[in-house]
Design an enzyme around this catalytic site. Sequence first.
Site, PDB file in Angstrom:
ATOM      1  N   GLY A   1       0.819  -1.209   0.000  1.00 48.28           N
ATOM      2  CA  GLY A   1       0.000   0.000   0.000  1.00 48.28           C
ATOM      3  C   GLY A   1       0.852   1.259   0.000  1.00 48.28           C
ATOM      4  O   GLY A   1       2.084   1.212   0.072  1.00 48.28           O
TER       5      GLY A   1
ATOM      6  N   TYR B   1     -16.537   2.255   7.908  1.00 48.31           N
ATOM      7  CA  TYR B   1     -15.078   2.361   7.909  1.00 48.31           C
ATOM      8  C   TYR B   1     -14.597   2.945   9.233  1.00 48.31           C
ATOM      9  O   TYR B   1     -13.720   2.385   9.895  1.00 48.31           O
ATOM     10  CB  TYR B   1     -14.619   3.230   6.732  1.00 48.31           C
ATOM     11  CG  TYR B   1     -13.141   3.565   6.756  1.00 48.31           C
ATOM     12  CD1 TYR B   1     -12.186   2.564   6.743  1.00 48.31           C
ATOM     13  CD2 TYR B   1     -12.714   4.893   6.781  1.00 48.31           C
ATOM     14  CE1 TYR B   1     -10.826   2.874   6.765  1.00 48.31           C
ATOM     15  CE2 TYR B   1     -11.363   5.209   6.797  1.00 48.31           C
ATOM     16  CZ  TYR B   1     -10.417   4.194   6.786  1.00 48.31           C
ATOM     17  OH  TYR B   1      -9.084   4.516   6.823  1.00 48.31           O
TER      18      TYR B   1
ATOM     19  N   THR C   1      -7.309   6.583  11.584  1.00 45.22           N
ATOM     20  CA  THR C   1      -7.894   7.523  10.645  1.00 45.22           C
ATOM     21  C   THR C   1      -8.711   8.617  11.309  1.00 45.22           C
ATOM     22  O   THR C   1      -9.221   8.434  12.424  1.00 45.22           O
ATOM     23  CB  THR C   1      -8.803   6.759   9.651  1.00 45.22           C
ATOM     24  OG1 THR C   1      -9.526   7.685   8.825  1.00 45.22           O
ATOM     25  CG2 THR C   1      -9.834   5.913  10.396  1.00 45.22           C
ATOM     26  N   ASP C   2      -8.853   9.734  10.607  1.00 49.42           N
ATOM     27  CA  ASP C   2      -9.742  10.812  11.032  1.00 49.42           C
ATOM     28  C   ASP C   2     -11.198  10.370  11.051  1.00 49.42           C
ATOM     29  O   ASP C   2     -12.034  11.004  11.697  1.00 49.42           O
ATOM     30  CB  ASP C   2      -9.597  12.015  10.086  1.00 49.42           C
ATOM     31  CG  ASP C   2      -9.909  11.662   8.640  1.00 49.42           C
ATOM     32  OD1 ASP C   2      -9.219  10.780   8.095  1.00 49.42           O
ATOM     33  OD2 ASP C   2     -10.833  12.249   8.058  1.00 49.42           O
TER      34      ASP C   2
END
Length: 287
Positions: free
Chosen positions: A11, A131, A107-108
Site C-alpha cells: 500500500g 469504515y 484515521t480521522d
Amino acid sequence: MKKILVTGCNGQLGRAIQQIYKDSVEFILTDVVQDEKITPLNIIDLDEVLNFIKERKPDVIINCAAATNVDGCEKDWDFAYKLNALGPRNLAIAATEIGAKLVHVSTDYVFPGNADKPINEFETPAPISAYGKTKLAGEKFVEQFADRYFIVRTAWLYGDGKNFVKTMLSLSETHKEVSVVCDQLGSPTSAMELARMIKYLEPTDNYGIFHGTCEGDTNWADFTEEIFRIKGVNSKVNHVTSEDYKKMNPASADRPHYSILDNYMLRLTTDYKMADWHDALNEYLGH
C-alpha cells in the site's frame, strides 16, 4: 539489525515506510499478494498471525493493512470488521507475546466530522461510517491487548499507489472540467511525511495515540486546484457541496465534513513537526 514487520507493504504507506527506512533495518514484508520479497499473511487469522510472528520475532510491527474503501466497508461490514478490527487485535496479541512494539495506523474517520476547530487526541471519537466504526474498534483492541503501542491517526493520505492526487490528474487528461467537493475540510498528508513521523516515534517509549497529518488545511476542491496549478493543468475545478455530490453519487457513504486533526501530542511531547501540506505536495509531484 532491527527487524520490522510491515503488514500491507504494497500500500501507499507500506511503500513509503520501506523508502524511509531503506537499508537501516531488516524488513519482514507481508501483504495479500506474494512475490519473492513479500510473504502472504492473513492478519484476520489469529493462529496464523501468532505462528508467523513467534517464528520471525520482529522487534517492531507496523500495521499498514486496512480495508480503506469507505463505500465498500458500508456494503461488507464483516470484511471491514475482520480487517480493520480483528486484524489489529491479532497483531496486538502477537506483539505482546514476543515483546514487540506495535505501530497501528488509524484515521480521522473515527470522528463524526462536525467539529469547528482542529481535533486533538483527547476528543471523543464518534464515527458515522462503517469504515470509521471498524477502525475505532481496531484502536480499542490495540489499547486492550498491546503493551507497547503507537496509534497514529492520519487523514487524506496520498502516496505511491491509487490516490486522490493521481485520480484528479487522470481525470484532467480527459475532462476540461471536474466537479469536486468544497465543504469538507482536512489536511492532505503525504505517505512519505507520515512514514518519517513513524520512523521518528517508533524507537522511543513515547507510547499512546498520536495524530499525524501535514500542517495546514484546505478543502478537496482547493486541493485539486493546487494539484493542477503545480502540474500546469488547465482543467477547471467546479466547487460542489457534499449534498450535490451525494445526488450525483447516491451510493457513496457519508464523509466527515471536518477532518482537521491537531497534532497535539506530537507538539506537546516532542520537537518533531510535520511538513506543511503545500510543501509535501510539491515534493510528491516532483517540484
